[in-house]
Design an enzyme around this catalytic site. Sequence first.
Site, PDB file in Angstrom:
ATOM      1  N   LYS A 102       0.837  -1.201   0.000  1.00  0.00           N
ATOM      2  CA  LYS A 102       0.000   0.000   0.000  1.00  0.00           C
ATOM      3  C   LYS A 102       0.874   1.255   0.000  1.00  0.00           C
ATOM      4  O   LYS A 102       1.894   1.304   0.695  1.00  0.00           O
ATOM      5  CB  LYS A 102      -0.912  -0.006   1.235  1.00  0.00           C
TER       6      LYS A 102
ATOM      7  N   SER B  13      -9.606   2.232   2.395  1.00  0.00           N
ATOM      8  CA  SER B  13      -8.675   2.984   1.584  1.00  0.00           C
ATOM      9  C   SER B  13      -7.603   2.133   0.911  1.00  0.00           C
ATOM     10  O   SER B  13      -6.836   2.635   0.082  1.00  0.00           O
ATOM     11  CB  SER B  13      -8.007   4.055   2.445  1.00  0.00           C
TER      12      SER B  13
ATOM     13  N   SER C 225     -10.207  -0.086   6.491  1.00  0.00           N
ATOM     14  CA  SER C 225      -9.520   0.109   5.214  1.00  0.00           C
ATOM     15  C   SER C 225      -8.870  -1.135   4.631  1.00  0.00           C
ATOM     16  O   SER C 225      -8.456  -1.132   3.477  1.00  0.00           O
ATOM     17  CB  SER C 225      -8.472   1.221   5.343  1.00  0.00           C
TER      18      SER C 225
END
Length: 386
Positions: free
Chosen positions: A84, A159, A183
């Site tokens: 990420k 996210s 997320s």
Amino acid sequence: MFYLHHLDISRDTFHTCLPENMKGIEQQYQMLEELVEPTLEVKFPRTPGQKPKPEENPYNAWARCLDIKGSEDGKLRGKTVAIKDNIAVAGVPMTNGSKTFEGYIPEFDATVVTRVLEAGGRILGKAVCEDVCVSANSFTSVSGPVTNPRDHTRTTGGSSSGCAALVSGGVVDLAIGGDQAGSIRVPSSWCGIVGLKPTYGLVPYSGACSIETTIDHLGPMAKTVNDCALLLEVLAGHDGFDSRQREMDIPNYTKLIDDGVNGLKIGFVEEGFANCESDVVNVVKATAGVWQKAGATVEDTSIPMHTYGKPILVTRAFEGSYLQGFVGANIGNKGFYPNSMLEHFKKHVKARPYDLPPTYQSMCLWGEYTKRNYQSKHYGKAQNLT
């Protein structure tokens, strides 16, 4: 200019107002500047990579393509991994999904990056995340919307949107996402993969961009439960840099899968279903039969405090992210401070605050209002209730 409370104070005025017995403090700061601070290790060679071409990025899920090969052997040998883009990979531009990180290149590897490479994993790139990771949708990143491989008409969720899309679409085997308020879990669910928000402090957060220290988590995302457990084995454990952690023994999670659920008691928390849509309730509760057939006991149970989980989390997230990320700099943390990351973010926000996403701007307004009028007491109360 110095900013003290809500007053602009020039350097000359600051020194004029400073008591005589405090003027030696500046010299102490200058001496501190001369020291070289310890940082997180970088053990494996790499190049900065490149932004993906459209044909290399069918789901718009790559923020950066690269190829970092880890050890020749280990638990993740032969596995490809996405990271990420709020997690530092040394020498590789990091955006955190936001204009506010444009131009930032970390000089250190996050602990989880080092652990993946030491275990033989091969990192193929940085996965798109939502703008400063404060959205559960998949359209706020500075690089544009991320497409859900399962259904292009639906959101990927966020996210950790890019991580979920890359795993779901078969582009990589594994991904490391981040989770403060869903997320990892939201995009994993919506993309049909397995994602785990680990127990607080189980996986070190060192070298990742924090939203609020007491709600930060990094965790595994994979297509199967076995692969998710395998990645957790690699990531988990005390690193000596993260104050969220303590010394702990890490079991072989992959072996525990074979132990089954016979004898376990599973509770369906009544308060958790109170505001759910009926089809969601039906799908979740239909799993009771599966658990019971496998040997577990399933019962409805009540945890009245669960009803207050959201206000406790929202208060910590809104006020905490403002006090920590906008006003302070993770003050009070005994672990590793990613100073270059914090400095870049704060300088950019000071010069161009409107580059922050509307959600974060709202959080800052709320955080400043409660700080001025209530001395942030609600944040303290929420922490005491946690």
